[in-house]
Motif scaffolding. Structure first.
Motif, PDB file in Angstrom:
ATOM      1  N   SER A 214      57.638 -33.103  36.678  1.00  0.00           N
ATOM      2  CA  SER A 214      58.858 -32.977  37.475  1.00  0.00           C
ATOM      3  C   SER A 214      59.194 -31.505  37.676  1.00  0.00           C
ATOM      4  N   ASP A 215      60.116 -31.226  38.592  1.00  0.00           N
ATOM      5  CA  ASP A 215      60.553 -29.842  38.812  1.00  0.00           C
ATOM      6  C   ASP A 215      61.149 -29.245  37.531  1.00  0.00           C
ATOM      7  N   ALA A 216      61.909 -30.043  36.814  1.00  0.00           N
ATOM      8  CA  ALA A 216      62.525 -29.546  35.581  1.00  0.00           C
ATOM      9  C   ALA A 216      61.469 -29.175  34.548  1.00  0.00           C
ATOM     10  N   GLU A 217      60.401 -29.959  34.478  1.00  0.00           N
ATOM     11  CA  GLU A 217      59.340 -29.673  33.506  1.00  0.00           C
ATOM     12  C   GLU A 217      58.571 -28.407  33.879  1.00  0.00           C
ATOM     13  N   THR A 218      58.287 -28.227  35.168  1.00  0.00           N
ATOM     14  CA  THR A 218      57.578 -27.011  35.574  1.00  0.00           C
ATOM     15  C   THR A 218      58.431 -25.772  35.341  1.00  0.00           C
ATOM     16  N   GLU A 219      59.733 -25.886  35.592  1.00  0.00           N
ATOM     17  CA  GLU A 219      60.629 -24.749  35.369  1.00  0.00           C
ATOM     18  C   GLU A 219      60.744 -24.426  33.882  1.00  0.00           C
ATOM     19  N   LEU A 220      60.659 -25.436  33.031  1.00  0.00           N
ATOM     20  CA  LEU A 220      60.701 -25.212  31.588  1.00  0.00           C
ATOM     21  C   LEU A 220      59.514 -24.363  31.145  1.00  0.00           C
ATOM     22  N   PHE A 221      58.336 -24.691  31.633  1.00  0.00           N
ATOM     23  CA  PHE A 221      57.156 -23.906  31.276  1.00  0.00           C
ATOM     24  C   PHE A 221      57.332 -22.443  31.686  1.00  0.00           C
ATOM     25  N   LYS A 222      57.812 -22.229  32.898  1.00  0.00           N
ATOM     26  CA  LYS A 222      57.985 -20.851  33.373  1.00  0.00           C
ATOM     27  C   LYS A 222      59.011 -20.095  32.542  1.00  0.00           C
ATOM     28  N   SER A 223      60.098 -20.771  32.194  1.00  0.00           N
ATOM     29  CA  SER A 223      61.156 -20.099  31.428  1.00  0.00           C
ATOM     30  C   SER A 223      60.685 -19.741  30.021  1.00  0.00           C
ATOM     31  N   LEU A 224      59.823 -20.567  29.438  1.00  0.00           N
ATOM     32  CA  LEU A 224      59.312 -20.289  28.097  1.00  0.00           C
ATOM     33  C   LEU A 224      58.260 -19.177  28.093  1.00  0.00           C
ATOM     34  N   ALA A 225      57.612 -18.995  29.240  1.00  0.00           N
ATOM     35  CA  ALA A 225      56.497 -18.047  29.294  1.00  0.00           C
ATOM     36  C   ALA A 225      56.883 -16.674  29.821  1.00  0.00           C
ATOM     37  N   ILE A 226      57.908 -16.579  30.649  1.00  0.00           N
ATOM     38  CA  ILE A 226      58.122 -15.384  31.452  1.00  0.00           C
ATOM     39  C   ILE A 226      58.422 -14.140  30.615  1.00  0.00           C
ATOM     40  N   GLU A 227      59.039 -14.288  29.464  1.00  0.00           N
ATOM     41  CA  GLU A 227      59.408 -13.127  28.663  1.00  0.00           C
ATOM     42  C   GLU A 227      58.229 -12.552  27.880  1.00  0.00           C
ATOM     43  N   ASN A 228      57.135 -13.277  27.802  1.00  0.00           N
ATOM     44  CA  ASN A 228      56.003 -12.831  26.975  1.00  0.00           C
ATOM     45  C   ASN A 228      54.712 -12.679  27.772  1.00  0.00           C
TER      46      ASN A 228
ATOM     47  N   SER B 297      50.903 -16.116  29.282  1.00  0.00           N
ATOM     48  CA  SER B 297      51.579 -16.290  28.005  1.00  0.00           C
ATOM     49  C   SER B 297      51.148 -17.640  27.448  1.00  0.00           C
ATOM     50  N   TRP B 298      51.317 -17.809  26.150  1.00  0.00           N
ATOM     51  CA  TRP B 298      50.954 -19.076  25.518  1.00  0.00           C
ATOM     52  C   TRP B 298      52.215 -19.819  25.099  1.00  0.00           C
ATOM     53  N   VAL B 299      52.318 -21.061  25.524  1.00  0.00           N
ATOM     54  CA  VAL B 299      53.427 -21.929  25.129  1.00  0.00           C
ATOM     55  C   VAL B 299      52.861 -22.947  24.142  1.00  0.00           C
ATOM     56  N   GLN B 300      53.364 -22.916  22.931  1.00  0.00           N
ATOM     57  CA  GLN B 300      52.783 -23.726  21.871  1.00  0.00           C
ATOM     58  C   GLN B 300      53.291 -25.164  21.892  1.00  0.00           C
ATOM     59  N   ASP B 301      52.397 -26.072  21.537  1.00  0.00           N
ATOM     60  CA  ASP B 301      52.839 -27.434  21.263  1.00  0.00           C
ATOM     61  C   ASP B 301      53.851 -27.380  20.132  1.00  0.00           C
ATOM     62  N   GLY B 302      54.923 -28.174  20.243  1.00  0.00           N
ATOM     63  CA  GLY B 302      55.960 -28.163  19.230  1.00  0.00           C
ATOM     64  C   GLY B 302      57.079 -27.177  19.493  1.00  0.00           C
ATOM     65  N   SER B 303      56.920 -26.338  20.548  1.00  0.00           N
ATOM     66  CA  SER B 303      57.961 -25.348  20.848  1.00  0.00           C
ATOM     67  C   SER B 303      59.180 -25.975  21.511  1.00  0.00           C
ATOM     68  N   HIS B 304      59.023 -27.170  22.066  1.00  0.00           N
ATOM     69  CA  HIS B 304      60.129 -27.859  22.741  1.00  0.00           C
ATOM     70  C   HIS B 304      59.782 -29.346  22.800  1.00  0.00           C
ATOM     71  N   HIS B 305      60.775 -30.194  22.627  1.00  0.00           N
ATOM     72  CA  HIS B 305      60.485 -31.630  22.599  1.00  0.00           C
ATOM     73  C   HIS B 305      59.913 -32.129  23.920  1.00  0.00           C
ATOM     74  N   VAL B 306      60.309 -31.505  25.040  1.00  0.00           N
ATOM     75  CA  VAL B 306      59.755 -31.910  26.339  1.00  0.00           C
ATOM     76  C   VAL B 306      58.274 -31.536  26.431  1.00  0.00           C
ATOM     77  N   ILE B 307      57.911 -30.400  25.866  1.00  0.00           N
ATOM     78  CA  ILE B 307      56.501 -29.979  25.858  1.00  0.00           C
ATOM     79  C   ILE B 307      55.653 -31.008  25.126  1.00  0.00           C
ATOM     80  N   ASP B 308      56.167 -31.517  24.009  1.00  0.00           N
ATOM     81  CA  ASP B 308      55.420 -32.521  23.247  1.00  0.00           C
ATOM     82  C   ASP B 308      55.252 -33.811  24.041  1.00  0.00           C
ATOM     83  N   LYS B 309      56.273 -34.193  24.814  1.00  0.00           N
ATOM     84  CA  LYS B 309      56.158 -35.394  25.650  1.00  0.00           C
ATOM     85  C   LYS B 309      55.091 -35.203  26.726  1.00  0.00           C
TER      86      LYS B 309
END
Length: 551
Positions: free
Chosen positions: A342-356, A382-394
């Motif tokens: 979903s759009d919300a899920e793609t935006e979550l990835f970007k927000s978690l990655a952009i600072e690193n 950037s690397w977004v780890q499994d377990g960093s957010h409950h949506v990522i795990d889903k």
């Protein structure tokens, strides 16, 4: 006719720079830079009012910023255009030096000046500008864009597709880009850019460069172009020329070169020719760009059996929300899942990655395990780890269920998510994702051997791209255009876990827009119960629910 050594030296001295800075390699970082520049612009406006004295340097700098603001465009709209991005890099290097000098000469340094100078510490340097210039030259060559149109500020792909910049390129800009193309061995493009610089100089009311200054560079570029064409042929791994000389009749080349010229002519004339394991780099590069331009047509025998269908049998969850599968190739198996995120899920990835975000590296025979950075891959990641957010795990579970593979234990069954953002003309030249066990000089560790090689790549597009940025497979003849939320996946290994070289793929240069992707790589070690060895050692793995196929 011999080329002037003195002018060759000038080209080399001005352009032989190894880029250690890479601000241009991420559109997201350029957007942040754009915001900082606008902050500086606002403070400089106030500075001019406070001191009641305008210096010529600051006023000239602000004229361009005011022009940009008057267009009422957001940072994405401005920076997505490669010419606008180049102008910003030039402003913040060459133009900024004169502004900085003016600020530093003030007797009473005000709080505003200190604030401005503090923000400017994060501005790009000369190497960033060089990278932006060469990226613009690469874009022009990759999509065969008209240089005169680019100089006028128009990025035009066709009669239907064009993107207008806020302003064009002046003569010195074109000369600057031409020099970088020359220094990288793109002699055909160097001549085009420097010729255009001469044309622009003749029409400029306030000349940024004179025709007399440009003429010697143009003569040298033409001379070297014709020399390389005569001695080496029109195309190689580190050089490129036009098929015909500019000024003189090229002598017939002998032996291997003549054979090479014939192969190049065949490759250009055969629109259906695809790369093979034996294709040299220069030939695969031509095929890569042809696929990027949409000029490659696949035979009907390869496309007639492709299907689109809903997938619901892999997990009960998909009965309620079936997967929308579209096949792009059966051998090797390449397919996409539409609307996977979903759009919300793609935006979550970007927000978690952009600072690193850090400059992306790639494998090299000469490199250590961490890889090297070069023009072959212009992005930041950037690397977004499994377990960093409950949506990522889903999402991880959804991916695992979709392809029928085990993602756990974390970073063993599958790697953490690699999120990447591509910059000005951002691209990744053809490569394979497998072979990670042997990409360094040292022997694989016990952990590497336990985890195994990358059996499957699952890549999701986190943003729409206005033009360019497709993922192309040079041996399969497949081109997948980015679409936000869509995922593309392919199997990197044969059933006996040997690498499948037919999965060689690359990321086309981003012509307009910002390309965000996230990769999830599954490894073979944890799949022994999910993917048992096939009956045939060299059979290819098909989609979950199907059988292995030979060939």
């Amino acid at each position: 006719m011999s080329c002037s050594v003195s002018w060759l030296v000038i080209f080399t001295l001005m352009l032989d720079v190894v880029s250690t800075s890479d601000m241009y390699s991420s559109v997201a970082e350029l957007e942040q830079l754009y915001v900082k520049e606008q902050q500086v612009g606002q403070r400089l406006e106030h500075f001019l009012l406070l001191i009641k004295q305008q210096t010529e340097a600051i006023d000239h700098y602000l004229t361009e910023l005011r022009e940009i603001r008057s267009a009422n465009l957001d940072s994405r709209a401005v920076i997505s255009n490669p010419i606008n991005a180049f102008h910003m890099m030039r402003r913040l290097t060459i133009s900024w030096q004169t502004v900085k000098t003016a600020l530093e000469t003030q007797v009473n340094v005000t709080e505003i000046v200190e604030d401005v100078l503090n923000i400017s510490k994060s501005f790009p340097n000369d190497e960033d500008l060089s990278g932006a210039a060469f990226s613009l030259a690469q874009l022009q060559g990759a999509y065969r864009l008209n240089v005169s149109q680019l100089a006028s500020g128009n990025v035009q792909m066709s009669d239907r597709i064009s993107f207008a910049s806020l302003r064009g390129l002046n003569a010195r800009d074109c000369l600057f880009i031409g020099k970088h193309a020359f220094n990288k061995g793109f002699y055909d493009q160097a001549v085009d850019w420097i010729s255009t610089a001469s044309e622009v100089a003749q029409s400029e009311s306030n000349q940024s460069a004179t025709v007399a200054e440009i003429k010697p560079f143009l003569s040298t570029a033409i001379c070297v172009h014709d020399d390389v064409l005569e001695k080496k042929g029109p195309l190689g791994e580190n050089w490129r020329t036009n098929p015909q000389p500019f000024k003189r009749r090229v002598k017939t080349v002998s032996g291997g070169n003549q054979s090479k010229q014939q192969r190049i002519a065949d490759a250009k004339n055969n629109a259906r020719r695809l790369a093979t394991d034996k294709s040299p780099v220069w030939e695969e590069t031509e095929i890569f760009f042809r696929l990027c331009r949409g000029e490659q047509s696949r035979p009907t025998r390869l496309t007639s059996r492709l299907k689109c269908r809903h997938i619901s049998h892999t997990q009960p969850y998909f009965i309620v929300r079936p997967l929308k599968l579209e096949e792009h190739s059966l051998v090797p198996y390449i397919a996409v899942f539409h609307d996977f995120m979903s759009d919300a899920e793609t935006e979550l990835f970007k927000s978690l990655a952009i600072e690193n975000l850090e400059r992306s590296a790639h494998g090299s025979k000469r490199s250590a395990r961490q890889g090297v950075t070069s023009d072959k891959r212009t992005s930041k990641q950037s690397w977004v780890q499994d377990g960093s957010h409950h949506v990522i795990d889903k999402i991880t579970k959804r991916i695992s269920d979709s392809v029928g593979l085990n993602s756990q234990p974390s970073n063993v069954g599958s790697e953490h998510y690699q999120v990447a953002n591509y910059g000005i003309g951002g691209r990744y030249t053809p490569h394979c994702d497998h072979g990670v066990l042997f990409q360094s000089r040292g022997q694989p560790t016990e952990f590497d051997l336990m985890r195994g090689d990358r059996i499957l790549t699952f890549m999701t597009y986190l943003d729409d791209v206005e033009e360019g940025g497709a993922t192309v497979f040079t041996q399969a003849g497949v081109a997948v255009k980015p679409k936000k939320g869509m995922s593309v996946f392919w199997w990197n290994l044969m059933s006996d876990l040997s690498g499948d070289t037919s999965t060689r793929h690359g990321g086309c240069p981003v012509l307009h827009g910002s390309k965000w992707i996230c990769n999830k790589w599954f490894h073979s070690g944890e799949q022994f119960l999910k993917r048992p060895c096939g009956k045939e050692p060299k059979s290819r793995i098909s989609h979950p629910g199907g059988d292995a196929v030979n060939g």
